[in-house]
Structures are given as structure tokens and as C-alpha cells.
Design a protein around this motif. Structure first.
Motif, PDB file in Angstrom:
ATOM      1  N   THR A  66     -10.111   6.653  11.223  1.00  0.00           N
ATOM      2  CA  THR A  66      -8.920   7.436  11.570  1.00  0.00           C
ATOM      3  C   THR A  66      -7.821   6.581  12.179  1.00  0.00           C
ATOM      4  N   ASP A  67      -8.102   5.319  12.457  1.00  0.00           N
ATOM      5  CA  ASP A  67      -7.129   4.403  13.050  1.00  0.00           C
ATOM      6  C   ASP A  67      -6.084   4.044  11.996  1.00  0.00           C
ATOM      7  N   MET A  76       0.837  -1.199   0.000  1.00  0.00           N
ATOM      8  CA  MET A  76       0.000   0.000   0.000  1.00  0.00           C
ATOM      9  C   MET A  76       0.873   1.250   0.000  1.00  0.00           C
ATOM     10  N   HIS A  77       1.965   1.213   0.764  1.00  0.00           N
ATOM     11  CA  HIS A  77       2.893   2.346   0.789  1.00  0.00           C
ATOM     12  C   HIS A  77       3.470   2.585  -0.606  1.00  0.00           C
ATOM     13  N   GLU A  78       3.848   1.518  -1.289  1.00  0.00           N
ATOM     14  CA  GLU A  78       4.396   1.640  -2.640  1.00  0.00           C
ATOM     15  C   GLU A  78       3.361   2.187  -3.614  1.00  0.00           C
ATOM     16  N   ASP A  79       2.085   1.933  -3.324  1.00  0.00           N
ATOM     17  CA  ASP A  79       1.003   2.440  -4.181  1.00  0.00           C
ATOM     18  C   ASP A  79       0.577   3.859  -3.810  1.00  0.00           C
ATOM     19  N   GLY A  80       1.280   4.456  -2.850  1.00  0.00           N
ATOM     20  CA  GLY A  80       0.986   5.832  -2.476  1.00  0.00           C
ATOM     21  C   GLY A  80       0.093   6.005  -1.271  1.00  0.00           C
ATOM     22  N   VAL A  81      -0.350   4.911  -0.660  1.00  0.00           N
ATOM     23  CA  VAL A  81      -1.181   4.996   0.538  1.00  0.00           C
ATOM     24  C   VAL A  81      -0.244   4.830   1.727  1.00  0.00           C
ATOM     25  N   GLU A  82       0.321   5.943   2.220  1.00  0.00           N
ATOM     26  CA  GLU A  82       1.382   5.880   3.217  1.00  0.00           C
ATOM     27  C   GLU A  82       0.869   5.733   4.642  1.00  0.00           C
ATOM     28  N   THR A  83      -0.344   6.198   4.906  1.00  0.00           N
ATOM     29  CA  THR A  83      -0.923   6.070   6.246  1.00  0.00           C
ATOM     30  C   THR A  83      -2.332   5.485   6.133  1.00  0.00           C
ATOM     31  N   PRO A  84      -2.438   4.215   5.757  1.00  0.00           N
ATOM     32  CA  PRO A  84      -3.767   3.625   5.559  1.00  0.00           C
ATOM     33  C   PRO A  84      -4.550   3.543   6.864  1.00  0.00           C
ATOM     34  N   THR A  85      -5.829   3.829   6.766  1.00  0.00           N
ATOM     35  CA  THR A  85      -6.707   3.644   7.911  1.00  0.00           C
ATOM     36  C   THR A  85      -7.116   2.183   7.986  1.00  0.00           C
ATOM     37  N   LEU A  86      -7.721   1.807   9.106  1.00  0.00           N
ATOM     38  CA  LEU A  86      -8.179   0.435   9.269  1.00  0.00           C
ATOM     39  C   LEU A  86      -9.171   0.053   8.179  1.00  0.00           C
ATOM     40  N   VAL A  87     -10.086   0.961   7.845  1.00  0.00           N
ATOM     41  CA  VAL A  87     -11.069   0.686   6.790  1.00  0.00           C
ATOM     42  C   VAL A  87     -10.364   0.460   5.460  1.00  0.00           C
ATOM     43  N   GLU A  88      -9.398   1.304   5.136  1.00  0.00           N
ATOM     44  CA  GLU A  88      -8.665   1.157   3.879  1.00  0.00           C
ATOM     45  C   GLU A  88      -7.878  -0.150   3.850  1.00  0.00           C
ATOM     46  N   LEU A  89      -7.278  -0.509   4.977  1.00  0.00           N
ATOM     47  CA  LEU A  89      -6.487  -1.734   5.035  1.00  0.00           C
ATOM     48  C   LEU A  89      -7.355  -2.966   4.831  1.00  0.00           C
ATOM     49  N   VAL A  90      -8.473  -3.033   5.544  1.00  0.00           N
ATOM     50  CA  VAL A  90      -9.343  -4.207   5.446  1.00  0.00           C
ATOM     51  C   VAL A  90      -9.928  -4.318   4.041  1.00  0.00           C
ATOM     52  N   ARG A 141     -19.257  -5.643   2.450  1.00  0.00           N
ATOM     53  CA  ARG A 141     -20.034  -4.412   2.586  1.00  0.00           C
ATOM     54  C   ARG A 141     -19.199  -3.432   3.410  1.00  0.00           C
ATOM     55  N   THR A 142     -18.846  -2.315   2.826  1.00  0.00           N
ATOM     56  CA  THR A 142     -17.884  -1.413   3.466  1.00  0.00           C
ATOM     57  C   THR A 142     -18.493  -0.545   4.562  1.00  0.00           C
ATOM     58  N   GLU A 143     -19.791  -0.292   4.521  1.00  0.00           N
ATOM     59  CA  GLU A 143     -20.382   0.598   5.527  1.00  0.00           C
ATOM     60  C   GLU A 143     -20.168   0.099   6.960  1.00  0.00           C
ATOM     61  N   PRO A 144     -20.377  -1.196   7.263  1.00  0.00           N
ATOM     62  CA  PRO A 144     -20.148  -1.661   8.644  1.00  0.00           C
ATOM     63  C   PRO A 144     -18.687  -1.559   9.080  1.00  0.00           C
ATOM     64  N   LEU A 145     -17.761  -1.410   8.144  1.00  0.00           N
ATOM     65  CA  LEU A 145     -16.350  -1.322   8.509  1.00  0.00           C
ATOM     66  C   LEU A 145     -16.027  -0.029   9.242  1.00  0.00           C
ATOM     67  N   SER A 146     -16.927   0.939   9.202  1.00  0.00           N
ATOM     68  CA  SER A 146     -16.699   2.221   9.869  1.00  0.00           C
ATOM     69  C   SER A 146     -17.062   2.180  11.348  1.00  0.00           C
ATOM     70  N   THR A 147     -17.574   1.039  11.812  1.00  0.00           N
ATOM     71  CA  THR A 147     -17.995   0.891  13.199  1.00  0.00           C
ATOM     72  C   THR A 147     -17.016   0.016  13.966  1.00  0.00           C
ATOM     73  N   GLY A 148     -16.566   0.493  15.114  1.00  0.00           N
ATOM     74  CA  GLY A 148     -15.566  -0.224  15.892  1.00  0.00           C
ATOM     75  C   GLY A 148     -16.001  -1.610  16.316  1.00  0.00           C
ATOM     76  N   GLU A 149     -17.293  -1.793  16.637  1.00  0.00           N
ATOM     77  CA  GLU A 149     -17.766  -3.080  17.144  1.00  0.00           C
ATOM     78  C   GLU A 149     -17.681  -4.191  16.101  1.00  0.00           C
ATOM     79  N   THR A 150     -17.417  -3.838  14.853  1.00  0.00           N
ATOM     80  CA  THR A 150     -17.262  -4.837  13.801  1.00  0.00           C
ATOM     81  C   THR A 150     -16.005  -5.673  13.998  1.00  0.00           C
ATOM     82  N   TYR A 151     -15.022  -5.127  14.680  1.00  0.00           N
ATOM     83  CA  TYR A 151     -13.679  -5.689  14.625  1.00  0.00           C
ATOM     84  C   TYR A 151     -13.349  -6.626  15.788  1.00  0.00           C
TER      85      TYR A 151
END
Length: 414
Positions: free
Chosen positions: A405-406, A315-329, A363-373
Motif C-alpha cells: 500500500t506504500d 509507469m504513469h505513462e503506462d497507466g500505473v498512476e499510483t504505483p506501490t513499492l512492490v510494483e515499483l521494485v 522472488r516477488t513474495e518477500p517484497l511484500s514484507t517491510g523488513e526486506t527494504y
């Protein structure tokens, strides 16, 4: 076919089969997932799936085995009654089950289930079709016997009997089936894996095992009060091998002891250093650089760490240097869907059903909620990666987590 047996749909049949072949027990490690199609609220027309059935079937995931997606995929050492021959080697077999029950047309297509189960033998060690007992014909049994497919007869009261028993066969592995094998292993991500968020508590455990005094007393008095958590984490990091009768050091655990003896001269002197670090908020690799390097080696040997580091680097090589948890998953699910779900998403039926669609789509919407993880990953494992100098940020409990933001970034990207 009796009315009671004929009333069983596939979710009911599969739930009974899962209870018998994959019971909840601590004595024999095992893990099984049921396909995401069973996470829906209704199965036939307007007939809801009993919540108790869904709870039994959970967790859900979409695992490709052969050319399709079995109704159940699991790893567990099976009793002799389920198999026609001894298993291959010491490893528990990977099992695939296809369930057949009443459809809207009232037919139970057992022979189709046999053919589907046979396809799974390219990557599974044993495959079964489970169906209502009265629906299993002699022709279906003959076909199953010829194809080395097991047949499980299920009665309406939940009794499951092996009508045809398969032989365990060798197979090839894939990243999909490896995800289930990983979860069933001593290092799989489970609620009993990492309960402490500092690697010092796990590194000290081999020293306590090596120490001449009682292991639990040494840990409690000189390292951390949560002795069971320290032992479990040390086991998951492959530092100790725990059996019902004793706890032994693994090769990696012995290397930790060798390091401590070389650095301090004795286990007691090394444990004195651990006592000094109690309650410290400093990053471990900064507070104790040499121990931090050892912690990095130990944590990196954990299979999930290797995957995370490599993909965050990409992800860093692709330009995403500080990925959030949502982006990573989201990114990981494109490449390693099964393992990503097992690693990050809680296994309860309500969470998996919200995150995954019937065909396993994310489904990406539930990924924004902490209790998902899954807390052992987003809190404890991430905190250890932080203390070992691998990630830039600490972990957080799901209740305190803002996934958008994580940050999951490498401290030293290449």
C-alpha cells in the motif's frame, strides 16, 4: 595438493579472498557484492555452507560483467601488493574475481577460472582468479600472465598471497557495473547515508561550514542535535567534501551558501530561519517555497533520484498512476536489476537470499514484507523527495511499512 587445501570449496576460497581485498574499513571506501549463487545453503551435494562464510560473502547480487557473472565484483583502492602497476587516474578500480575450489570430482580448474577472469576485463579494471595455492600450476600462472589476469593463492588457514599481479586497464562501463561504482562512491546507498528524513538538516550544513563559529556547535544549537547524521547526509548529497583533516564546501554546497546570503544577507540570518522550522510537520516546499525549490534541485542531483523520477514517470505513462513499492521494485528490476537491488533491498545474506534466486531472478513474495527494504531509501530518501515536492507520500521505517500500500507517485507527473 594437501588435504586441507583440497577441502576448500569455492565459497571458502572466495570468502578468504574477499576478506583480504575488501576488508571492512572506513578509511578507504569500497564496496563488493558476491554472485547470488553463493547465497544458497549448500554448495556440493549435502555439504552446507557455513553461515559465517555466507555472512562474509554477503551482500549478494547478480552483476553481469563481460559475457558472464563474476563470483565477486567490487570497487576499492587496492594496495600496491595486489597490482603490477599504478592504477589509472584517481578513481578506485572495478575488480572482478573468479573463485575456484574443490568440486564433486575433486578437481580445481584454475585455468578455466583464468579464462573466465580474462573475459571480465572488457568491463573491469582488474581481474583475478582465486584458488587453493597447491592447485595453481605453472601453466595456469603462465596463461594468467599472458592474459593480464591476477592469481590469488589461498591457504586453508585464510592466508591470501598474490602469485600473479595484474596491470590496471581502462574499460567500458555498463548500467550493471555502474551500480557497483555508485555504491562504492560517496553517494552510494549505505546504512551510513541518510539517517535524517528532512532536507533542511542537510541544506543547513554548508551554512554551518561557512559560518565563522565551530561547525558542529552551530548545527547542534541551531539546526538539529544529530550532527553526525546531518554531516553524512550533506556529504551524500554532494554538499560537502569530508576528509580526515577538514570539511570543505563542494560547488553545490557553495551554491547553497550563495542562495542563503542572497535571500537573508548573512549566514546567521539564514540559520535563524532554520531554527524556526525545527519540529515542523509541514511539507518543506510548502512551508518555505524558495528553500523548497533549492531542496528539489539538490535532491534531484542525487543520481538515484533521477532514476526513480524517470521510471515512475514511465509507469504513469503506462497507466500505473499510483504505483506501490512492490510494483515499483518489480518494474525497476526488469530494467535496472543490479541497481534496483542495491537501492531497495537490504544487504544482509538472509534478505538477499530470500529475494534473489541463484541466477539473480527476483522472488516477488518477500517484497511484500517491510523488513526486506533498505531504510535509507524507503524512509529517509523518500521523505526528502516528499519534502522537496517530488513525491506525493512520505517515507516509512521498514518496521512500519506495508509495501503493498506504500505509494510512490509523482506529485507533478508530466
Amino acid at each position: 595438493m594437501t588435504a586441507a587445501a583440497g577441502s576448500m570449496t569455492e565459497p571458502h576460497v572466495l570468502a578468504h579472498a574477499k576478506r583480504r581485498l575488501f576488508p571492512d574499513d572506513e578509511d578507504r571506501r569500497g564496496y563488493a557484492v558476491v554472485d547470488t549463487q553463493f547465497g544458497q545453503e549448500r554448495w556440493i551435494a549435502d555439504e552446507p555452507i557455513d553461515p559465517a562464510i555466507r555472512e562474509t560473502l554477503a551482500p549478494f547480487n547478480h552483476i553481469r560483467v563481460g559475457t558472464g557473472y563474476p563470483d565477486l565484483v567490487g570497487v576499492r583502492t587496492l594496495d600496491d601488493e595486489w597490482l603490477a602497476a599504478d592504477r589509472l587516474g584517481d578513481d578506485p578500480p572495478l575488480v572482478a574475481i573468479e573463485a575456484k575450489g574443490r568440486t564433486e570430482g575433486g578437481r580445481v580448474d584454475v585455468e578455466r577460472g583464468v579464462v573466465q577472469a580474462y573475459d571480465r576485463l572488457h568491463e573491469a579494471n582488474a581481474a583475478y582468479v582465486a584458488a587453493p595455492t597447491p592447485a595453481i600450476s605453472q601453466s595456469a600462472r603462465t596463461l594468467a600472465s599472458e592474459l593480464n589476469v591476477g592469481v590469488l593463492g589461498v591457504d586453508a588457514d585464510g592466508v591470501v598471497e598474490p602469485i600473479e599481479r595484474p596491470r590496471v586497464v581502462g574499460n567500458c562501463t555498463t548500467s550493471e557495473t555502474d551500480a557497483i561504482r555508485f555504491q562504492a562512491s560517496a553517494q552510494g546507498v549505505a546504512d551510513r547515508s541518510f539517517s535524517l528524513n528532512h532536507p533542511k538538516n542537510y541544506l543547513a550544513y554548508p551554512l554551518a561550514v561557512y559560518h565563522r563559529q565551530d561547525t558542529e556547535s552551530v548545527v547542534a544549537q541551531r539546526v538539529v542535535g544529530a550532527v553526525e547524521g546531518a554531516r553524512q547526509g550533506a556529504e551524500f548529497l554532494d554538499l560537502v567534501d569530508v576528509t580526515p583533516t577538514r570539511t570543505e564546501l563542494t560547488p553545490l554546497g557553495r551554491e547553497v551558501v550563495r542562495f542563503a546570503l542572497r535571500e537573508y544577507g548573512s549566514a546567521d540570518a539564514a540559520l535563524d530561519a532554520f531554527d524556526d522550522w525545527k519540529g515542523s510537520r509541514r511539507r518543506f516546499c510548502d512551508a518555505a517555497p524558495r528553500w523548497g525549490q533549492l531542496a528539489r534541485r539538490v535532491v534531484y542531483a542525487y543520481p538515484a533520484t533521477q532514476l526513480l523520477v524517470e521510471e515512475i514517470q514511465h509507469m504513469h505513462e503506462d497507466g500505473v498512476e499510483t504505483p506501490t513499492l512492490v510494483e515499483l521494485v518489480t518494474y525497476l528490476h526488469e530494467l535496472h536489476p543490479s541497481l534496483t537491488v542495491e537501492l531497495f533491498v537490504r544487504g544482509t545474506d538472509d534478505v538477499r537470499s530470500r529475494v534473489l534466486g541463484p541466477d539473480g531472478e527476483l522472488r516477488t513474495e518477500p517484497l511484500s514484507t517491510g523488513e526486506t527494504y533498505h531504510s535509507p531509501t524507503v524512509f529517509q530518501l523518500k521523505a526528502m523527495l516528499y519534502h522537496a515536492g517530488i513525491l506525493t507520500d512520505r517515507g516509512a521505517e521498514p518496521s512500519n511499512l506495508d509495501p503493498e500500500t506504500d505509494v510512490w507517485a509523482l506529485r507533478d507527473p508530466v
